[in-house]
Design an enzyme around this catalytic site. Sequence first.
Site, PDB file in Angstrom:
ATOM      1  N   LYS A 182      34.738  40.078  55.443  1.00 58.45           N
ATOM      2  CA  LYS A 182      34.523  41.499  55.189  1.00 58.45           C
ATOM      3  C   LYS A 182      33.911  41.709  53.809  1.00 58.45           C
ATOM      4  O   LYS A 182      34.180  40.972  52.869  1.00 58.45           O
ATOM      5  CB  LYS A 182      35.850  42.257  55.281  1.00 58.45           C
ATOM      6  CG  LYS A 182      36.529  42.156  56.644  1.00 58.45           C
ATOM      7  CD  LYS A 182      35.739  42.888  57.707  1.00 58.45           C
ATOM      8  CE  LYS A 182      36.451  42.848  59.044  1.00 58.45           C
ATOM      9  NZ  LYS A 182      35.725  43.554  60.098  1.00 58.45           N
ATOM     10  N   ARG A 198      40.975  30.963  60.749  1.00 62.12           N
ATOM     11  CA  ARG A 198      41.679  32.018  61.464  1.00 62.12           C
ATOM     12  C   ARG A 198      41.206  32.002  62.918  1.00 62.12           C
ATOM     13  O   ARG A 198      40.065  31.635  63.218  1.00 62.12           O
ATOM     14  CB  ARG A 198      41.384  33.382  60.856  1.00 62.12           C
ATOM     15  CG  ARG A 198      41.821  33.566  59.412  1.00 62.12           C
ATOM     16  CD  ARG A 198      41.480  34.973  58.941  1.00 62.12           C
ATOM     17  NE  ARG A 198      41.906  35.224  57.568  1.00 62.12           N
ATOM     18  CZ  ARG A 198      41.131  35.101  56.500  1.00 62.12           C
ATOM     19  NH1 ARG A 198      39.869  34.723  56.660  1.00 62.12           N
ATOM     20  NH2 ARG A 198      41.606  35.346  55.294  1.00 62.12           N
ATOM     21  N   HIS A 208      42.031  33.601  51.299  1.00 63.11           N
ATOM     22  CA  HIS A 208      42.967  34.616  50.824  1.00 63.11           C
ATOM     23  C   HIS A 208      42.373  35.354  49.625  1.00 63.11           C
ATOM     24  O   HIS A 208      41.986  34.738  48.634  1.00 63.11           O
ATOM     25  CB  HIS A 208      44.289  33.975  50.403  1.00 63.11           C
ATOM     26  CG  HIS A 208      45.087  33.439  51.551  1.00 63.11           C
ATOM     27  ND1 HIS A 208      46.102  32.508  51.399  1.00 63.11           N
ATOM     28  CD2 HIS A 208      45.020  33.697  52.885  1.00 63.11           C
ATOM     29  CE1 HIS A 208      46.625  32.238  52.580  1.00 63.11           C
ATOM     30  NE2 HIS A 208      45.990  32.942  53.485  1.00 63.11           N
TER      31      HIS A 208
END
Length: 300
Positions: free
Chosen positions: A174, A150, A265
């Site tokens: 996270k 990303r 993902h």
Amino acid sequence: MTTGGDAALVERFLEMMAAQVGAAPNTLAAYRSDLMLASSALDGRLATADGDAIAALSATWLPLASSTVARKAAALRRFYAFLCEEGDRDDNPSDALPRPAARRTLPRTLDHHDVDRLFGVISERLAGAPLPSDLRLAALIELLYGSGLRASELVSLPRGAVHPDRPYLILRGKGGRERMVPISDRARAAVAAWRAHVDPGRAFLFPSGRGHLSRIRLYQLVKTLAADAGIDPDRVSPHVLRHAFATHLLEGGADLRALQSMLGHADIATTEIYTHVDASRLVDLVNARHPLVDLTRERP
């Protein structure tokens, strides 16, 4: 009612839309308005809302024009996809949103020829005595396309994240979730060449000012590279290179679960969009190459 937590996430989302997708100012303003109105209706809990709360919110849109409902639903759907992509949520409540009749568009990507043109420009710049900016660009693009990072992960990489003798790096997302990302020999070599120009006292691999390179600056660098390669800059962004990484791996036979892990993902459904990309390629392949096509052409 408190929308402070939502507001910060909305601004992060809009920054991504501007930097990676190239959303127009009017689009960003509409998204901000729709998302903050939704946050207010949900007492500042838009980011953590479950499917029931989203369904109840959607019910209040019934008196609105269908085009307005479609716009609001699209804004929330993209926002929740962003939260999942960034690791802020493990689930996506978007199924509770009304779906417009329009067919879902596939993510923009690049074919192998386009990618070769991008790297062709980089190779030309690296010939002879390259500038440090050329070495930085090479490292950025090698990591974007070669590892599917990303944009936010790429620009914030620590200076020592990529080891010359280790073909992978560990990213922490996270909630403390970690994932292993493969790093090609080419990418490691490109990073090593660039890192030689980075002050050892800097914390980041791609430093800028007091921190690290911004996502917006990365977006600009990728657009400029595309233009230099003779590719429409509107077709290329850091996120498009991430899509190209995933699409080309799947075309080459990569396992969907392995791809999910590499892309980070949380939900396999997010990764499954690439099966549609691959399926469209396979349909074209069957129509062009299947033996029965030739039989059909031979009929009088």
